[in-house]
Design an enzyme around this catalytic site. Structure first.
Site, PDB file in Angstrom:
ATOM      1  N   GLY A  32       0.757 -12.247 -10.187  1.00  0.00           N
ATOM      2  CA  GLY A  32       1.757 -11.386 -10.811  1.00  0.00           C
ATOM      3  C   GLY A  32       2.908 -11.107  -9.872  1.00  0.00           C
ATOM      4  NE  ARG A  35       9.604 -10.264 -14.594  1.00  0.00           N
ATOM      5  CZ  ARG A  35       9.172 -11.463 -14.970  1.00  0.00           C
ATOM      6  NH1 ARG A  35       7.870 -11.674 -15.135  1.00  0.00           N
ATOM      7  NH2 ARG A  35      10.013 -12.441 -15.180  1.00  0.00           N
ATOM      8  CG  ASP A  86      -3.101 -17.805 -18.370  1.00  0.00           C
ATOM      9  OD1 ASP A  86      -3.411 -16.609 -18.191  1.00  0.00           O
ATOM     10  OD2 ASP A  86      -3.261 -18.380 -19.467  1.00  0.00           O
ATOM     11  CG  ASN A 113       0.584  -7.174  -8.356  1.00  0.00           C
ATOM     12  OD1 ASN A 113       0.612  -5.950  -8.259  1.00  0.00           O
ATOM     13  ND2 ASN A 113       1.590  -7.873  -8.894  1.00  0.00           N
ATOM     14  CB  SER A 165      -3.221   2.417 -12.605  1.00  0.00           C
ATOM     15  OG  SER A 165      -2.339   3.394 -13.119  1.00  0.00           O
ATOM     16  CE1 TYR A 178      -1.709  -0.733 -16.671  1.00  0.00           C
ATOM     17  CE2 TYR A 178      -1.798   1.667 -16.610  1.00  0.00           C
ATOM     18  CZ  TYR A 178      -1.541   0.463 -15.983  1.00  0.00           C
ATOM     19  OH  TYR A 178      -1.123   0.455 -14.673  1.00  0.00           O
ATOM     20  CE  LYS A 182      -3.900  -1.858 -14.014  1.00  0.00           C
ATOM     21  NZ  LYS A 182      -3.885  -3.007 -13.061  1.00  0.00           N
TER      22      LYS A 182
END
Length: 273
Positions: A32, A35, A86, A113, A165, A178, A182
């Site tokens: 990842g 960006r 991927d 990441n 997270s 999400y 996490k």
């Protein structure tokens, strides 16, 4: 008073001065990485003489970033190798490892990441959102961790860092897929640390909070949403990606050589509010 404390909408992106010379010349895989925080990770690693193998589903974006970093690199900087990856495909992780070994002759550490950040009210979450979120955020960590562990156990150990997270311990409304993914990463990190510790493989996670990335831009552009967000951050400001990198750099370094199974919050204290 720092610029960020006088203007809480602006993250403190001042350069970090911590130095870990033992990392110079090492090779780190980052998924990842085209960006967001992943891009900051590979750029900051290269700036410090660490080679990075960056994988991303956006192969063109990853290649463009690598070219930008490599073309502007100072003497002694590390290089960035770009590969389309991927993370939901185990074979792509193996290919990422193989590319690093072919280019640099070694792979020392691995950073899982890659992630997605979908939004929907709980009763409106479509099945494909659940599937996609868990495939990237959880399965991607499993597959990357497996590839890294198989390699590292044959080469004296190393470090794996997963991206968790603060949402893994605090509820964010309309982010159930999400949040739960996490939370899974946090527990998966513990599982990996226990099983891989005898191979001298350290596995830790970083749990960012409100950080200045594309995913949080909408909050910073909405004064009311920003006020609500900052009210849950004791430091009363937005975090910067480079501050998350500071935690990553530490966890990869020998200074963290007796730390495994930890989830390091980089959230301005928000998990405690």
């Amino acid at each position: 008073m720092t610029e960020s404390s006088s203007n809480p909408t602006r993250a403190n992106a001042a350069p970090l001065t911590a130095s870990y010379p033992e990392l110079v010349g090492k090779v780190v895989v980052v998924t990842g990485a085209a960006r967001g925080m992943g891009a900051v990770f590979v750029e900051e690693l290269a700036r410090r003489g660490v080679h990075a193998v960056g994988g991303d589903i956006d192969g063109d974006g990853m290649a463009a970033l690598a070219d930008k970093i490599n073309s502007g690199a100072a003497e002694g900087a590390g290089r960035v190798l770009a590969r389309r990856t991927d993370v939901t495909d185990p074979d792509d992780h193996d290919a990422l490892l193989a590319a690093g070994l072919e280019e640099f002759g070694r792979v020392d550490h691995w950073v899982n990441n890659a992630g997605v950040f979908p939004q929907a009210g709980f009763t409106d979450i479509p099945p494909d959102q659940v599937t996609a979120t868990y495939q990237v955020n959880v399965n991607g960590v499993v597959y990357g961790g497996q590839t890294a562990a198989r390699h590292l156990r044959r080469h004296g150990g190393g470090a794996i860092v997963n991206m968790a997270s603060v949402a893994g311990v605090r509820v964010r409304v309309t982010r159930a897929a999400y949040n739960s993914s996490k939370a899974a990463v946090r527990h998966l990190t513990s599982c990996m640390a226990v099983e891989l510790g005898p191979d001298d493989i350290r596995v830790n996670a970083i749990a960012p909070g409100f950080v200045d990335t594309e995913m949080t831009r909408w909050v910073r552009e909405d004064p009311a949403a920003l006020d609500r967000a900052l009210s849950t951050v004791p430091l009363r400001r937005v975090g910067a990606p480079v501050e998350v990198f500071g935690a990553l750099q530490f966890l990869l370094s020998d200074s963290a050589r007796y730390i495994t199974g930890a989830v390091l919050p980089v959230d301005g204290g928000s998990q405690h509010v």
